[in-house]
Design an enzyme around this catalytic site. Structure first.
Site, mmCIF file in Angstrom:
data_model
loop_
_atom_site.group_PDB
_atom_site.id
_atom_site.type_symbol
_atom_site.label_atom_id
_atom_site.label_comp_id
_atom_site.label_asym_id
_atom_site.label_seq_id
_atom_site.Cartn_x
_atom_site.Cartn_y
_atom_site.Cartn_z
ATOM 1 C CG HIS A 51 42.321 28.212 44.428
ATOM 2 N ND1 HIS A 51 41.971 26.965 43.967
ATOM 3 C CD2 HIS A 51 43.134 28.743 43.490
ATOM 4 C CE1 HIS A 51 42.562 26.764 42.804
ATOM 5 N NE2 HIS A 51 43.267 27.820 42.486
ATOM 6 C CD GLU A 58 42.080 35.119 56.071
ATOM 7 O OE1 GLU A 58 41.086 35.367 55.351
ATOM 8 O OE2 GLU A 58 43.100 35.842 56.088
ATOM 9 C CD1 TRP A 80 46.498 34.557 57.136
ATOM 10 C CD2 TRP A 80 47.535 36.295 58.074
ATOM 11 N NE1 TRP A 80 45.554 35.525 57.370
ATOM 12 C CE2 TRP A 80 46.167 36.605 57.952
ATOM 13 C CE3 TRP A 80 48.397 37.255 58.640
ATOM 14 C CZ2 TRP A 80 45.628 37.822 58.376
ATOM 15 C CZ3 TRP A 80 47.856 38.465 59.061
ATOM 16 C CH2 TRP A 80 46.493 38.735 58.920
ATOM 17 C CE1 TYR A 94 41.499 41.994 59.977
ATOM 18 C CE2 TYR A 94 43.382 40.591 59.462
ATOM 19 C CZ TYR A 94 42.616 41.710 59.200
ATOM 20 O OH TYR A 94 42.960 42.531 58.174
ATOM 21 N NE ARG A 123 19.544 53.166 66.921
ATOM 22 C CZ ARG A 123 18.486 53.926 67.208
ATOM 23 N NH1 ARG A 123 17.631 54.262 66.256
ATOM 24 N NH2 ARG A 123 18.294 54.368 68.428
ATOM 25 C CB CYS A 156 43.175 45.139 55.333
ATOM 26 S SG CYS A 156 44.845 45.501 54.834
ATOM 27 N NE ARG A 176 44.546 49.208 57.712
ATOM 28 C CZ ARG A 176 45.588 49.062 56.887
ATOM 29 N NH1 ARG A 176 45.876 49.978 55.994
ATOM 30 N NH2 ARG A 176 46.365 47.997 56.963
ATOM 31 C CG ASP A 179 45.964 44.062 46.221
ATOM 32 O OD1 ASP A 179 45.462 44.120 45.085
ATOM 33 O OD2 ASP A 179 47.014 43.442 46.472
ATOM 34 C CG ASN A 187 39.500 41.414 51.704
ATOM 35 O OD1 ASN A 187 40.249 42.160 51.070
ATOM 36 N ND2 ASN A 187 39.944 40.697 52.732
HETATM 37 N N1 U5P Z 1 45.101 43.825 51.769
HETATM 38 C C1 U5P Z 1 43.823 43.619 51.264
HETATM 39 N N2 U5P Z 1 42.993 42.769 51.930
HETATM 40 C C2 U5P Z 1 43.380 42.091 53.049
HETATM 41 C C3 U5P Z 1 44.684 42.289 53.542
HETATM 42 C C4 U5P Z 1 45.509 43.156 52.879
HETATM 43 O O1 U5P Z 1 43.427 44.193 50.248
HETATM 44 O O2 U5P Z 1 42.575 41.338 53.601
HETATM 45 C C5 U5P Z 1 46.059 44.752 51.096
HETATM 46 C C6 U5P Z 1 45.817 46.215 51.309
HETATM 47 O O3 U5P Z 1 44.887 46.758 50.484
HETATM 48 C C7 U5P Z 1 47.193 46.812 51.003
HETATM 49 C C8 U5P Z 1 48.082 45.813 51.694
HETATM 50 O O4 U5P Z 1 47.420 46.827 49.610
HETATM 51 O O5 U5P Z 1 47.374 44.570 51.642
HETATM 52 C C9 U5P Z 1 48.360 46.217 53.132
HETATM 53 O O6 U5P Z 1 49.164 47.383 53.147
HETATM 54 P P1 U5P Z 1 48.867 48.657 54.092
HETATM 55 O O7 U5P Z 1 47.514 49.220 53.712
HETATM 56 O O8 U5P Z 1 48.854 48.174 55.517
HETATM 57 O O9 U5P Z 1 49.990 49.597 53.791
#
Ligand code: U5P
Length: 274
Positions: A51, A58, A80, A94, A123, A156, A176, A179, A187
């Protein structure tokens, strides 16, 4: 979206079995990169329905520097809700860091657009949402952290950089923690759209969105859903039409975006690890 399917296969086959904060358990790899040439179409996964509405609202909310969920809720966006305090505040997440870094009145978004227009070979065109001074204390609740001036959650999608060559603007994101089933498709679409919007207001074509990951993981309770997704055929990418009259990043409205030719397979449900 072969890139996404390749990531899923790679993590299912080679991921480390790894425990995590939520107690769910994951398969995880450290370090991975996907590239999306935005002239190939808009990178929305087609093997399940996404969706777009939440993604657009956001993004507009980040750009406005807003960190209260009221605006999102008024527009039917619930992503959220789990983290806000009773007033709807999330602390300096953010939008706050993008527009008012560390509450020092440093508007990173305005500054980077200025550099993109005036010194595109730079850069140094970076925007960071990662601010160690406001990271939450994990022994406290979300709302206690917000009351202490901390962010409810650490970002994240931590920072991104722009690059201009041959009249095309590209964006690379460092995420960093990712999921792969629930977060990553959102994302990708969000930053692809953001790249197109920045390109338009700075007078460039959209080049590539490059998605670089730290810990890219599949939660153990998403494996079945992803196997179903992998069994489906990948369909042609949709196109994103943006109102070309908009010349400032701060002027975009929800109605300025139109997704064309999106014909995904049906939605697949999966539980969020909180
Ligand atoms: N997460 C995402 N994308 C986002 C926000 C959160 O993939 O935009 C996922 C993270 O990958 C993780 C969880 O699985 O939400 C946050 O947990 P942590 O990495 O802070 O422990």
């Amino acid at each position: 979206m072969k890139q996404y399917h390749d990531l899923v296969k790679h993590v299912l086959e080679n991921g480390n079995e790894k425990g995590d904060r939520t107690g769910t358990g994951t398969k995880s790899v450290f370090g991975h990169q996907m590239r999306f040439d935005l002239s190939d179409g808009f990178p929305m996964v087609t093997t399940k329905k996404l969706h777009l509405k939440s993604i657009i609202y956001e993004l507009l909310w980040f750009i406005n520097g807003d960190t209260n969920i009221k605006y999102l809720q008024e527009n039917g966006v619930r992503i959220w809700n789990a983290w806000a305090d009773e007033k709807g505040d999330l602390g300096p997440v953010y939008g706050h860091q993008w527009r008012n870094w560390n509450s020092d009145e440093i508007d990173q978004l305005t500054d980077v657009i200025d550099t993109l227009k005036n010194n595109p070979n730079s850069r140094r065109m970076m925007v960071s949402a990662w601010n160690p001074s406001v990271l939450p204390d994990t022994s406290k609740s979300f709302s206690e952290n917000v009351a202490n001036g901390k962010a409810a959650l650490p970002p994240c999608h931590a920072f991104f950089q722009f690059y201009v060559a041959d009249g095309k603007l590209s964006c690379q994101l460092y995420q960093r923690s990712a999921d792969i089933f629930l977060g990553v498709p959102f994302n990708i679409a969000s930053y692809a759209l953001f790249t197109m919007m920045i390109a338009q207001v700075c007078g460039y074509e959209a080049g590539e969105f490059i998605h670089t990951f730290g810990d890219a993981h599949i939660y153990n309770n998403h494996v079945e859903q992803l196997e179903l997704q992998l069994s489906r055929d990948v369909r042609p990418l949709p196109k994103m039409k943006i109102n070309t009259a908009i010349k400032s990043i701060f002027d975009f409205k929800f109605e300025d975006f139109e997704l064309l030719d999106y014909n995904p397979h049906p939605h697949i449900k999966g539980a969020v690890a909180v």
